[in-house]
Design a protein around this motif. Structure first.
Motif, PDB file in Angstrom:
ATOM      1  N   ASN A 277       0.807  -1.225   0.000  1.00  8.59           N
ATOM      2  CA  ASN A 277       0.000   0.000   0.000  1.00  8.59           C
ATOM      3  C   ASN A 277       0.840   1.275   0.000  1.00  8.59           C
ATOM      4  N   ARG A 278       2.066   1.189  -0.493  1.00  8.42           N
ATOM      5  CA  ARG A 278       2.947   2.357  -0.550  1.00  8.42           C
ATOM      6  C   ARG A 278       3.538   2.453  -1.954  1.00  8.42           C
ATOM      7  N   SER A 279       3.557   3.662  -2.492  1.00  9.56           N
ATOM      8  CA  SER A 279       4.015   3.824  -3.875  1.00  9.56           C
ATOM      9  C   SER A 279       5.468   4.251  -4.057  1.00  9.56           C
ATOM     10  N   PRO A 280       6.121   4.981  -3.137  1.00 12.55           N
ATOM     11  CA  PRO A 280       7.439   5.533  -3.472  1.00 12.55           C
ATOM     12  C   PRO A 280       8.464   4.503  -3.915  1.00 12.55           C
ATOM     13  N   LEU A 281       8.644   3.433  -3.139  1.00 13.71           N
ATOM     14  CA  LEU A 281       9.652   2.441  -3.500  1.00 13.71           C
ATOM     15  C   LEU A 281       9.235   1.682  -4.757  1.00 13.71           C
ATOM     16  N   VAL A 282       7.969   1.326  -4.862  1.00  9.62           N
ATOM     17  CA  VAL A 282       7.494   0.605  -6.049  1.00  9.62           C
ATOM     18  C   VAL A 282       7.699   1.450  -7.296  1.00  9.62           C
ATOM     19  N   SER A 283       7.321   2.722  -7.224  1.00 12.13           N
ATOM     20  CA  SER A 283       7.505   3.617  -8.374  1.00 12.13           C
ATOM     21  C   SER A 283       8.978   3.740  -8.747  1.00 12.13           C
ATOM     22  N   ALA A 284       9.835   3.872  -7.745  1.00 10.96           N
ATOM     23  CA  ALA A 284      11.266   4.000  -8.019  1.00 10.96           C
ATOM     24  C   ALA A 284      11.790   2.762  -8.730  1.00 10.96           C
ATOM     25  N   VAL A 285      11.330   1.583  -8.302  1.00  8.54           N
ATOM     26  CA  VAL A 285      11.761   0.328  -8.928  1.00  8.54           C
ATOM     27  C   VAL A 285      11.299   0.276 -10.380  1.00  8.54           C
ATOM     28  N   LEU A 286      10.021   0.552 -10.615  1.00  9.77           N
ATOM     29  CA  LEU A 286       9.482   0.447 -11.970  1.00  9.77           C
ATOM     30  C   LEU A 286      10.095   1.490 -12.897  1.00  9.77           C
ATOM     31  N   ASP A 287      10.371   2.676 -12.365  1.00  4.20           N
ATOM     32  CA  ASP A 287      11.029   3.702 -13.172  1.00  4.20           C
ATOM     33  C   ASP A 287      12.448   3.272 -13.539  1.00  4.20           C
ATOM     34  N   LEU A 288      13.137   2.660 -12.595  1.00  4.53           N
ATOM     35  CA  LEU A 288      14.501   2.230 -12.860  1.00  4.53           C
ATOM     36  C   LEU A 288      14.537   1.121 -13.904  1.00  4.53           C
ATOM     37  N   VAL A 289      13.562   0.218 -13.831  1.00  2.00           N
ATOM     38  CA  VAL A 289      13.482  -0.839 -14.837  1.00  2.00           C
ATOM     39  C   VAL A 289      13.137  -0.259 -16.199  1.00  2.00           C
ATOM     40  N   GLY A 290      12.335   0.793 -16.211  1.00  2.00           N
ATOM     41  CA  GLY A 290      11.947   1.411 -17.471  1.00  2.00           C
ATOM     42  C   GLY A 290      10.540   1.094 -17.913  1.00  2.00           C
ATOM     43  N   PHE A 291       9.654   0.765 -16.962  1.00  2.35           N
ATOM     44  CA  PHE A 291       8.262   0.537 -17.307  1.00  2.35           C
ATOM     45  C   PHE A 291       7.657   1.803 -17.892  1.00  2.35           C
ATOM     46  N   ASP A 292       6.867   1.646 -18.943  1.00 10.36           N
ATOM     47  CA  ASP A 292       6.150   2.783 -19.503  1.00 10.36           C
ATOM     48  C   ASP A 292       5.102   3.250 -18.513  1.00 10.36           C
ATOM     49  N   LYS A 293       4.826   4.546 -18.519  1.00 11.61           N
ATOM     50  CA  LYS A 293       3.768   5.060 -17.668  1.00 11.61           C
ATOM     51  C   LYS A 293       3.196   6.318 -18.276  1.00 11.61           C
ATOM     52  N   VAL A 294       2.020   6.679 -17.779  1.00  9.34           N
ATOM     53  CA  VAL A 294       1.374   7.908 -18.186  1.00  9.34           C
ATOM     54  C   VAL A 294       1.388   8.862 -17.011  1.00  9.34           C
ATOM     55  N   ASP A 295       0.969  10.082 -17.224  1.00 14.48           N
ATOM     56  CA  ASP A 295       0.909  11.078 -16.164  1.00 14.48           C
ATOM     57  C   ASP A 295      -0.104  10.631 -15.116  1.00 14.48           C
ATOM     58  N   PRO A 296       0.310  10.424 -13.861  1.00  9.32           N
ATOM     59  CA  PRO A 296      -0.630   9.958 -12.836  1.00  9.32           C
ATOM     60  C   PRO A 296      -1.719  10.959 -12.518  1.00  9.32           C
ATOM     61  N   ASP A 297      -1.577  12.193 -12.951  1.00 11.13           N
ATOM     62  CA  ASP A 297      -2.600  13.193 -12.690  1.00 11.13           C
ATOM     63  C   ASP A 297      -3.690  13.209 -13.753  1.00 11.13           C
ATOM     64  N   LEU A 298      -3.528  12.350 -14.799  1.00 11.37           N
ATOM     65  CA  LEU A 298      -4.609  12.224 -15.765  1.00 11.37           C
ATOM     66  C   LEU A 298      -5.774  11.516 -15.099  1.00 11.37           C
ATOM     67  N   THR A 299      -6.953  11.640 -15.673  1.00  9.92           N
ATOM     68  CA  THR A 299      -8.099  10.930 -15.113  1.00  9.92           C
ATOM     69  C   THR A 299      -7.925   9.440 -15.334  1.00  9.92           C
ATOM     70  N   ARG A 300      -8.686   8.659 -14.574  1.00  9.87           N
ATOM     71  CA  ARG A 300      -8.597   7.215 -14.715  1.00  9.87           C
ATOM     72  C   ARG A 300      -9.022   6.769 -16.114  1.00  9.87           C
ATOM     73  N   ASN A 301      -9.955   7.515 -16.759  1.00  9.55           N
ATOM     74  CA  ASN A 301     -10.339   7.157 -18.109  1.00  9.55           C
ATOM     75  C   ASN A 301      -9.146   7.264 -19.043  1.00  9.55           C
ATOM     76  N   ASP A 302      -8.349   8.304 -18.839  1.00 12.23           N
ATOM     77  CA  ASP A 302      -7.148   8.446 -19.655  1.00 12.23           C
ATOM     78  C   ASP A 302      -6.163   7.325 -19.369  1.00 12.23           C
ATOM     79  N   VAL A 303      -6.019   6.976 -18.097  1.00 11.22           N
ATOM     80  CA  VAL A 303      -5.078   5.930 -17.711  1.00 11.22           C
ATOM     81  C   VAL A 303      -5.465   4.612 -18.353  1.00 11.22           C
ATOM     82  N   ALA A 304      -6.760   4.339 -18.377  1.00 10.12           N
ATOM     83  CA  ALA A 304      -7.220   3.044 -18.871  1.00 10.12           C
ATOM     84  C   ALA A 304      -7.315   2.987 -20.391  1.00 10.12           C
ATOM     85  N   ALA A 305      -7.199   4.121 -21.045  1.00 12.32           N
ATOM     86  CA  ALA A 305      -7.396   4.163 -22.498  1.00 12.32           C
ATOM     87  C   ALA A 305      -6.329   3.390 -23.248  1.00 12.32           C
TER      88      ALA A 305
END
Length: 305
Positions: A277-305
């Motif tokens: 239930n914590r994002s900082p370490l998970v996000s850091a790991v996924l960013d380091l690996v190079g997972f694609d991501k979208v802007d987290p401030d977009l709406t969920r509809n945008d995220v799911a598109a």
């Protein structure tokens, strides 16, 4: 240096899913849904919500799953389900409640004994005896995606790995469509286990569970109860940093990222992350690996598109 530069080939096509647990307070609820918002940016294949033994978190699980499913553009959400401490009728009722919310993916687990991990398990009178029976109860009610557990280092109550694989086969025979593993830290353990699973004729996806280490002492204690091993090499890298949070987080980020990259090099494309239930370490790991991501401030509809 960004890991996207170091490992340009291995990062392509990786898929991630996340596990969450129901919050116990308003403050924890706010933290959970902020974590869900942040991690939704990585376009997870699905997310899961745990369920306490005997339904000890039933109400919170139902509420959490409902909120996740009803969010605009919601990430597909799977509900954990156990058969400990409940009759068949009570479990069936919970299945129906989740289905009524729109759940189409269950994580079917036996659950820990009421006395906790390491104590003897006895089926509840009139209840489902194990996870294989629970899978059957779910699949008899319709067409669902059903994930189950797998143990690269052996379930602590099993006599050996062969017994674990036999139980996995029984779950698959009853309709399981995916296995999510207990967390582990040595990819050789996972690869050996996967080879034995395939040799047994089990063909469903077996998705490795990865636990980024927020607190080494806590993880070592929990791993000991679960039958998981924390390698001495990891203890050497983190043990002297527990009083230095930023340094600990940086090293823990590299450890988890290295594990994921190595799994990718071995042909694994799906990773299940225990988020705590914590994002900082998970996000850091996924960013380091190079997972694609979208802007987290977009709406969920945008995220799911």
């Amino acid at each position: 240096m960004a890991l996207t530069t170091l490992y340009p080939a291995e990062r392509g096509g990786l898929r991630v899913s996340f596990e969450y647990f129901p919050p116990k307070s308003d403050e924890m609820e706010a933290q959970l849904f902020e974590t869900v918002r942040v991690l939704a940016a990585y376009r997870p294949a699905f997310q899961t919500v745990t369920y306490g033994a005997g339904g000890s978190t039933k109400a919170r699980s139902l509420t959490t799953v409902k909120r996740m499913l009803q969010a605009p553009g919601a990430v597909p959400t799977a509900a954990h389900l156990t058969c400990v401490g409940a009759t068949r009728e009570e479990v069936d009722h919970v299945i129906d409640e989740f289905v009524a919310l729109g759940v189409r993916h269950f994580i079917a687990l036996r659950g820990d004994p009421p006395g906790g991990i390491g104590t003897a398990y006895t089926p509840f009178p009139g209840g489902y005896e194990n996870a294989a029976a629970l899978v059957s109860a779910i699949t008899k009610r319709g067409t669902f995606e059903v994930s189950v557990s797998a143990y690269p280092e052996k379930h602590p109550e099993s006599r050996d790995t062969a017994a674990d694989i036999d139980m996995l086969k029984r779950k698959v025979d009853n309709g399981a469509t995916r296995a999510l593993t207990q967390f582990f830290f040595d990819n050789n353990d996972f690869e050996r286990y996967l080879d034995r699973v395939r040799a047994a004729g089990i063909t469903i996806p077996v998705v490795p569970g990865v636990l980024p280490i927020n607190h080494l002492t806590q993880v070592r204690n929990f791993a000991g109860k679960c039958g998981a091993r924390v390698p001495e090499a990891i203890i050497a890298r983190l043990g002297h940093l527990e009083g230095v949070p930023h340094e600990h987080a940086r090293e823990a980020t590299h450890i988890a990222a290295e594990q994921i990259v190595d799994l990718a090099r071995r042909g694994i494309r799906d990773i299940h992350v225990y988020s705590m239930n914590r994002s900082p370490l998970v996000s850091a790991v996924l960013d380091l690996v190079g997972f694609d991501k979208v802007d987290p401030d977009l709406t969920r509809n945008d995220v799911a598109a």
